[in-house]
Design an enzyme around this catalytic site. Structure first.
Site, PDB file in Angstrom:
ATOM      1  N   GLY A 127      39.110  39.409  50.426  1.00 40.70           N
ATOM      2  CA  GLY A 127      39.119  37.978  51.156  1.00 40.70           C
ATOM      3  C   GLY A 127      37.467  37.977  51.033  1.00 40.70           C
ATOM      4  CG  PHE A 129      34.287  36.505  45.796  1.00 42.85           C
ATOM      5  CD1 PHE A 129      32.861  36.770  45.218  1.00 42.85           C
ATOM      6  CD2 PHE A 129      34.945  35.335  45.523  1.00 42.85           C
ATOM      7  CE1 PHE A 129      32.550  35.783  44.389  1.00 42.85           C
ATOM      8  CE2 PHE A 129      34.464  34.550  44.383  1.00 42.85           C
ATOM      9  CZ  PHE A 129      33.202  34.825  44.032  1.00 42.85           C
ATOM     10  CD  GLN A 255      28.764  43.276  47.082  1.00 39.64           C
ATOM     11  OE1 GLN A 255      27.996  42.773  46.509  1.00 39.64           O
ATOM     12  NE2 GLN A 255      30.157  42.664  47.303  1.00 39.64           N
ATOM     13  N   GLY A 282      29.840  41.736  43.665  1.00 40.31           N
ATOM     14  CA  GLY A 282      28.552  41.131  44.085  1.00 40.31           C
ATOM     15  C   GLY A 282      27.857  40.295  42.753  1.00 40.31           C
ATOM     16  CB  CYS A 369      51.951  35.589  23.203  1.00 37.76           C
ATOM     17  SG  CYS A 369      51.435  33.861  22.696  1.00 37.76           S
ATOM     18  CB  CYS A 372      51.826  32.531  18.861  1.00 36.88           C
ATOM     19  SG  CYS A 372      50.162  32.037  19.563  1.00 36.88           S
ATOM     20  CG  HIS A 398      47.620  32.137  22.995  1.00 38.64           C
ATOM     21  ND1 HIS A 398      47.699  33.153  21.804  1.00 38.64           N
ATOM     22  CD2 HIS A 398      46.268  31.836  22.831  1.00 38.64           C
ATOM     23  CE1 HIS A 398      46.716  33.233  21.101  1.00 38.64           C
ATOM     24  NE2 HIS A 398      45.843  32.477  21.729  1.00 38.64           N
TER      25      HIS A 398
HETATM   26 ZN   LIG Z   1      49.827  33.845  21.230  1.00 38.71          ZN
END
Ligand SMILES: [Zn+2]
Length: 432
Positions: A127, A129, A255, A282, A369, A372, A398
């Site tokens: 948290g 950041f 950092q 960082g 995937c 696709c 994808h």
């Molecule tokens: Zn794909």
């Protein structure tokens, strides 16, 4: 069914640190025998390696790309699909979940994985950041034009209000949701992350920006070191107190901005503490990424995993891997998907173009995937143009698969000695 601590005494035992481990596999410098020219070009020895992170919710084979599920969801993608596309772990954000729905809700649900129906390993970032970037909104609030280091620290842009204030104890910040004032400290972050219940948590650190002065970076780094010690103390107190829960590993965050001495000092200081792993965080400029990751990994203990926070561009991923980063995360694959951009071996393309209207091929020929295998560019183009949500889902699946597979292939290439050839061919195609 989760074990009931009242009827199962063994589940009421305190969690054990030994339930988390990291094992180094093969080393890039040994499997690929880089030439002296390659070493010189890299600025030093290659520190890449394969490995296995073991958590109470399963293993992560590294290097690995971790899917980002900021608010306990990988945006627009069912957890089952996230698993199917090969993502090994999900990273959520403590700041967002603390504000909404509240960390106590996740605790009651049995932790992040149970709450979101994700069976595998999980991460939360501390948290820090978000408190200091969303909270203070430094890209919007802090004047990003004052990068010549001549102006005052944290020059706030004209007409903007600074929303995060750092002191020795912690940070006051205003919620980006409704402006409510909140307090984060190392102890509060540890409590929040223990309640959220991810397998891997990050210590609460102060994020600086590249326009902070050298003096401020030094001061801040010392504060982050003191906060790291406070995080460890609170983490082990909570680990002992919260019986019957799986062990949650704690990573320290390095950092030190662009300064070699500060980065190395941070790694030695935090490397000597009882952390389970490390995050490299960082302010990083793209051109310094490899150098900074290498400085850090030359100092950090070899037998602990290192996570690089927030990268996904193919060239950055290869740079990070060969310099010894084991895991990384980034929101880009799903973020750009919502704007209809898809990753492809020949580069990133935007599906909103009219040329895709009658393109009945998949997003990427040969991609395994779900999107696709089952849908055409023409169909997803139509969905995007019609503002149908399914377009974001399919392109996100994808894109996540593309990055996950590229990192998986890099892991295999380290193992079989073809890493440099694989990197050269992948980047040549992607950026040609
Ligand atoms: Zn794909």
């Amino acid at each position: 069914m989760p074990a009931n601590p009242e009827t199962n005494p063994s589940s009421a035992l305190p969690a054990k640190q030994s339930d988390f481990s990291f094992r180094v596999g093969k080393r890039l410098s040994e499997t690929c025998s880089p030439s002296p020219e390659q070493v010189a070009e890299n600025g030093g020895a290659f520190l890449g390696r394969t490995g296995t992170i073991s958590t109470p919710h399963g293993e992560i084979q590294t290097p690995a790309f971790i899917a980002v599920g900021t608010k306990a969801t990988v945006k627009a993608v069912l957890p089952e699909a996230v698993a199917d596309l090969g993502a090994q772990a999900v990273l959520a954000n403590a700041y967002h979940l603390y504000l909404q729905p509240g960390a106590d809700i996740l605790d009651e649900a049995g932790g992040l994985g149970a709450f979101m129906n994700w069976q595998g390993p999980t991460f939360t970032d501390s948290g820090g950041f978000q408190v200091m970037s969303l909270g203070s909104g430094f890209k919007k609030v802090i004047d990003m034009k004052s990068v010549d280091h001549s102006g005052p620290d944290d020059a706030v842009a004209p007409g903007k209000e600074r929303l995060a204030h750092v002191d020795e104890e912690g940070v006051w910040f205003k919620s980006h949701l409704n402006g409510d004032k909140h307090r984060f400290s190392p102890e509060i972050s540890m409590n929040v992350q223990h309640q959220i219940g991810a397998d891997i948590m990050f210590a609460f650190d102060e994020l600086t920006t590249l326009q902070n002065s050298r003096g401020y970076q030094e001061e801040s780094l010392e504060r982050t070191r003191r906060w790291a010690e406070r995080c460890i103390t609170e983490h082990f107190r909570l680990t002992g107190e919260r019986t019957g829960k799986p062990y949650q590993a704690l990573f320290g965050v390095i950092q030190g901005a662009q300064y070699e001495d500060l980065r190395r000092k941070a790694c030695r200081d935090l490397g000597a503490m009882n952390f389970d792993g490390f995050g490299i965080g960082g302010a990083l400029e793209k051109e310094n990424l490899g150098t900074i990751v290498r400085w850090c990994n030359e100092e950090l203990p070899e037998d602990k995993p290192r996570h690089l926070l927030g990268i996904s561009e193919p060239d950055d991923i290869f740079t990070a891997i060969e310099n010894g980063a084991d895991t990384f995360d980034c929101v880009s694959p799903t973020r750009v998907a919502r704007n209809s951009a898809f990753y492809h071996p020949d580069g990133r393309f935007n599906l909103s173009g009219a040329k895709y209207k009658r393109d009945f091929g998949p997003l990427q020929e040969g991609c395994d995937c779900y999107a696709c295998q089952n849908y055409s560019r023409a169909y997803i183009h139509h969905l995007f143009k019609s503002k149908e949500m399914l377009s974001a889902t399919l392109i996100s699946i994808h894109n996540e698969r593309f990055v996950v597979k590229m990192v998986d292939d890099a892991r295999l290439a380290i193992e079989d000695g073809s890493f440099f050839e694989f990197k050269a061919e992948t980047l040549r195609r992607y950026y040609s």
